[in-house]
Motif scaffolding. Structure first.
Motif, mmCIF file in Angstrom:
data_model
loop_
_atom_site.group_PDB
_atom_site.id
_atom_site.type_symbol
_atom_site.label_atom_id
_atom_site.label_comp_id
_atom_site.label_asym_id
_atom_site.label_seq_id
_atom_site.Cartn_x
_atom_site.Cartn_y
_atom_site.Cartn_z
ATOM 1 N N GLY A 142 -0.675 -2.204 0.910
ATOM 2 C CA GLY A 142 -0.147 -1.689 -0.351
ATOM 3 C C GLY A 142 0.378 -2.832 -1.210
ATOM 4 O O GLY A 142 0.283 -2.801 -2.439
ATOM 5 N N SER A 143 0.909 -3.860 -0.565
ATOM 6 C CA SER A 143 1.429 -5.008 -1.319
ATOM 7 C C SER A 143 0.305 -5.684 -2.093
ATOM 8 O O SER A 143 0.476 -6.030 -3.267
ATOM 9 C CB SER A 143 2.065 -6.033 -0.369
ATOM 10 O OG SER A 143 3.061 -5.432 0.402
ATOM 11 N N GLY A 144 -0.839 -5.871 -1.426
ATOM 12 C CA GLY A 144 -1.992 -6.472 -2.104
ATOM 13 C C GLY A 144 -2.426 -5.625 -3.282
ATOM 14 O O GLY A 144 -2.765 -6.138 -4.357
ATOM 15 N N VAL A 179 1.597 5.137 -9.548
ATOM 16 C CA VAL A 179 2.178 5.802 -8.379
ATOM 17 C C VAL A 179 1.953 4.938 -7.138
ATOM 18 O O VAL A 179 0.812 4.605 -6.804
ATOM 19 C CB VAL A 179 1.574 7.212 -8.168
ATOM 20 C CG1 VAL A 179 2.295 7.915 -7.015
ATOM 21 C CG2 VAL A 179 1.668 8.042 -9.440
ATOM 22 N N ASP A 180 3.046 4.595 -6.492
ATOM 23 C CA ASP A 180 2.975 3.840 -5.244
ATOM 24 C C ASP A 180 3.036 4.852 -4.100
ATOM 25 O O ASP A 180 4.044 5.540 -3.921
ATOM 26 C CB ASP A 180 4.155 2.854 -5.175
ATOM 27 C CG ASP A 180 4.077 1.955 -3.941
ATOM 28 O OD1 ASP A 180 3.170 2.156 -3.111
ATOM 29 O OD2 ASP A 180 4.931 1.056 -3.815
ATOM 30 N N MET A 181 1.943 4.938 -3.347
ATOM 31 C CA MET A 181 1.864 5.944 -2.283
ATOM 32 C C MET A 181 1.725 5.220 -0.934
ATOM 33 O O MET A 181 0.618 5.016 -0.443
ATOM 34 C CB MET A 181 0.684 6.887 -2.548
ATOM 35 C CG MET A 181 0.635 8.046 -1.590
ATOM 36 S SD MET A 181 -0.150 9.513 -2.289
ATOM 37 C CE MET A 181 -1.787 8.917 -2.679
ATOM 38 N N ALA A 182 2.863 4.825 -0.389
ATOM 39 C CA ALA A 182 2.849 4.050 0.860
ATOM 40 C C ALA A 182 3.066 4.942 2.086
ATOM 41 O O ALA A 182 2.976 4.462 3.210
ATOM 42 C CB ALA A 182 3.909 2.957 0.813
ATOM 43 N N TYR A 183 3.353 6.244 1.851
ATOM 44 C CA TYR A 183 3.732 7.117 2.979
ATOM 45 C C TYR A 183 3.026 8.473 2.927
ATOM 46 O O TYR A 183 3.605 9.486 3.337
ATOM 47 C CB TYR A 183 5.258 7.316 2.991
ATOM 48 C CG TYR A 183 6.010 6.007 3.120
ATOM 49 C CD1 TYR A 183 6.289 5.473 4.373
ATOM 50 C CD2 TYR A 183 6.401 5.286 1.991
ATOM 51 C CE1 TYR A 183 6.942 4.263 4.506
ATOM 52 C CE2 TYR A 183 7.045 4.063 2.107
ATOM 53 C CZ TYR A 183 7.321 3.561 3.363
ATOM 54 O OH TYR A 183 7.964 2.352 3.484
ATOM 55 N N GLN A 184 1.792 8.500 2.442
ATOM 56 C CA GLN A 184 1.099 9.790 2.334
ATOM 57 C C GLN A 184 0.968 10.415 3.729
ATOM 58 O O GLN A 184 0.430 9.796 4.643
ATOM 59 C CB GLN A 184 -0.293 9.610 1.703
ATOM 60 C CG GLN A 184 -0.949 10.935 1.354
ATOM 61 C CD GLN A 184 -2.330 10.777 0.701
ATOM 62 O OE1 GLN A 184 -2.860 9.662 0.614
ATOM 63 N NE2 GLN A 184 -2.898 11.868 0.258
ATOM 64 N N SER A 215 -2.262 2.645 -2.759
ATOM 65 C CA SER A 215 -2.143 3.331 -1.465
ATOM 66 C C SER A 215 -2.044 2.311 -0.355
ATOM 67 O O SER A 215 -2.645 1.239 -0.450
ATOM 68 C CB SER A 215 -3.400 4.170 -1.211
ATOM 69 O OG SER A 215 -3.142 5.510 -1.436
ATOM 70 N N SER A 216 -1.306 2.686 0.682
ATOM 71 C CA SER A 216 -1.203 1.815 1.845
ATOM 72 C C SER A 216 -1.578 2.604 3.094
ATOM 73 O O SER A 216 -1.222 3.772 3.219
ATOM 74 C CB SER A 216 0.238 1.320 1.976
ATOM 75 O OG SER A 216 0.438 0.748 3.249
ATOM 76 N N CYS A 217 -2.285 1.964 4.029
ATOM 77 C CA CYS A 217 -2.588 2.597 5.322
ATOM 78 C C CYS A 217 -1.716 2.001 6.421
ATOM 79 O O CYS A 217 -1.953 2.225 7.605
ATOM 80 C CB CYS A 217 -4.059 2.406 5.681
ATOM 81 S SG CYS A 217 -5.174 3.097 4.454
ATOM 82 N N SER A 218 -0.706 1.223 6.007
ATOM 83 C CA SER A 218 0.153 0.580 7.004
ATOM 84 C C SER A 218 0.871 1.620 7.842
ATOM 85 O O SER A 218 0.895 1.535 9.074
ATOM 86 C CB SER A 218 1.176 -0.322 6.312
ATOM 87 O OG SER A 218 0.516 -1.335 5.597
ATOM 88 N N LYS A 219 1.470 2.619 7.178
ATOM 89 C CA LYS A 219 2.306 3.576 7.906
ATOM 90 C C LYS A 219 1.487 4.724 8.470
ATOM 91 O O LYS A 219 1.586 5.042 9.646
ATOM 92 C CB LYS A 219 3.403 4.148 6.999
ATOM 93 C CG LYS A 219 4.069 3.142 6.082
ATOM 94 C CD LYS A 219 5.019 2.211 6.797
ATOM 95 C CE LYS A 219 5.155 0.913 6.035
ATOM 96 N NZ LYS A 219 6.401 0.516 5.552
HETATM 97 C C1 LIG Z 1 7.303 1.760 -1.332
HETATM 98 C C2 LIG Z 1 6.403 0.811 -0.654
HETATM 99 N N1 LIG Z 1 5.316 0.353 -1.303
HETATM 100 C C3 LIG Z 1 4.465 -0.499 -0.745
HETATM 101 C C4 LIG Z 1 4.652 -0.959 0.536
HETATM 102 C C5 LIG Z 1 3.653 -1.955 1.056
HETATM 103 O O1 LIG Z 1 3.221 -1.796 2.306
HETATM 104 P P1 LIG Z 1 2.130 -2.728 2.957
HETATM 105 O O2 LIG Z 1 1.890 -3.906 2.079
HETATM 106 O O3 LIG Z 1 2.689 -3.130 4.270
HETATM 107 O O4 LIG Z 1 0.913 -1.878 3.087
HETATM 108 C C6 LIG Z 1 5.768 -0.524 1.267
HETATM 109 C C7 LIG Z 1 6.043 -1.009 2.621
HETATM 110 O O5 LIG Z 1 7.091 -0.908 3.181
HETATM 111 C C8 LIG Z 1 6.657 0.393 0.652
HETATM 112 O O6 LIG Z 1 7.734 0.863 1.292
#
Ligand SMILES: Cc1ncc(COP(=O)(O)O)c(C=O)c1O
Length: 393
Positions: A100-102, A207-212, A239-243
């Protein structure tokens, strides 16, 4: 040359992790770092991810370059996960990004290429890396009120009134769900009002969707994305698939930019690809290939949904457990906001001095703002945490 540089202090959260590791006390509890943990304190590789990885190991026959936009299968799957049928697919430019950071960083790169670079409005507070990441990229940030420490809920009127003052064409950054760091999300009616303001003021939603999938389910958590997609001509989604896939270190995310028409979409796509080309050339493949495999296979997808439900339920269970334990241990103090909030985070409402004392006296670690990660709570440590909080109140 390098002797002109100054040593920077370690990142606060990284410093906290190191301190926790070196703490020999038992019990000790880490409520700081923002990763999901199961009841044993582990951050496991999901079963669906393991299966997809095994398949990839057997079937992947090339590691040749994929291109700046990444995998077309992954991008289409991420677009569908975010937007479902709320907009025409051919209006959405998508690229696979390193987390999501990228995605946020590439979005900033695209925004900076527009003629009249808009300001970007972020909530107070917001994820600790939003400001460094977007501001560091060169964007100018403004704040809108969000969290009211008195009610430990949404400062809705102040938020709406600030957004009403934003100039036309400015960007408003919204957290789709599980707001980080507060866990406080607008309800449906509030989202609709926020969308009304966005439409009336001609703002551009980001929209930052890091926790869908971490709040209610995949569809409910994407409500504001889909609602806005039906009402505005253009918007940005990270969007992030980290979580939700537990793929933190594999760096998997997507940037989606909905343009007013397919022709503009092509322009935006070419610009986003070029931003990537001039920054890191291409995204890493493995994690995105895993996600594409899971989302493209009915059985794997069902398995993943089950695991996502397990993670979500555990977070909600731990919210209830901590609420009960801390309400018992610290009678007279109101912790109801813990069960109202969603996702991994909530503020405890402790001062930095109280945070220092729960760490020094009870080996309970959290960041200075008293934001805790509920995934750090287990049935085995909850009483200790509750007593530690009560002792410093
Ligand atoms: C609100 C939010 N946006 C984006 C991110 C980015 O996550 P990542 O770069 O690890 O996918 C995070 C991670 O904690 C987050 O809490």
């Amino acid at each position: 040359m390098f002797d002109s540089l100054e040593l920077l202090p370690p990142d606060a959260i990284i410093g906290l992790i190191a301190e926790y590791k070196n703490d020999g006390r038992d019990p000790k509890v880490d409520l700081g770092i923002g990763v999901y943990r199961d009841a044993t304190g582990a951050t496991p590789v999901l079963r669906s991810v393991k299966t997809a990885e095994k398949r990839l190991l057997e079937t992947q026959d090339s590691k040749a370059y994929l291109g700046s936009a990444g995998s077309a299968d992954f991008n289409a799957a991420m677009r569908d996960l975010a937007f479902a049928n709320s907009t025409d697919k051919d209006r959405v430019a998508v690229i696979q990004t390193p987390g999501g950071s990228g995605s946020l960083r590439v979005a900033a790169g695209v925004i900076l290429r527009t003629k009249r670079v808009p300001k970007i409005w972020v909530s107070t507070p917001t994820w600790a890396n939003h400001r460094p990441l977007l501001g560091g990229a060169g964007l100018t940030l403004e704040n809108y009120p969000y969290y009211d420490p008195k009610t430990r809920g949404l400062d809705f009127d102040a938020m709406v009134s600030a957004l009403k003052s934003a100039p036309e064409g400015d960007i408003v950054l919204l957290h789709a769900c599980c707001h980080n760091p507060t866990g406080v999300d607008p309800d449906r009616a509030q989202w609709q009002t926020i969308a009304d303001v966005v439409v009336d003021r001609g703002l551009i939603p980001f929209v930052d969707m890091a926790y869908q999938g971490f709040a209610a389910d995949l569809d409910d958590d994407a409500f504001i994305v889909r609602h806005l997609a039906e009402r505005v001509p253009q918007m940005i989604v990270s969007s992030s698939c980290s979580k939700n896939f537990g793929l933190y270190r594999d760096r998997v995310g997507a940037l989606m930019i909905m343009a007013s028409d397919p022709k503009t979409r092509d322009v935006v796509q070419s610009q986003a690809n070029n931003v990537v080309r001039t920054m890191y050339s291409m995204p890493p493949d493995h994690g995105a290939a895993v996600v594409a495999e899971i989302l493209g296979d009915d059985e794997l997808r069902q398995g993943w949904l089950q695991e996502l439900t397990e993670m979500r339920n555990r977070l909600q269970d731990m919210r209830r457990l901590l609420h009960r334990a801390v309400s018992d241990a610290a009678s007279g103090h109101d912790f109801d906001h813990l069960v109202r909030a969603k996702g991994m985070f909530s503020f405890l409402g402790l001062s930095p001095e109280q945070v220092r004392r729960v760490k020094a006296d009870h080996a309970v670690y959290m960041i200075n703002s008293s934001r805790i990660n509920l995934a750090g709570i287990t049935p085995a440590n909850v009483e200790h945490v509750a007593r530690a909080i009560a002792a410093v109140l």
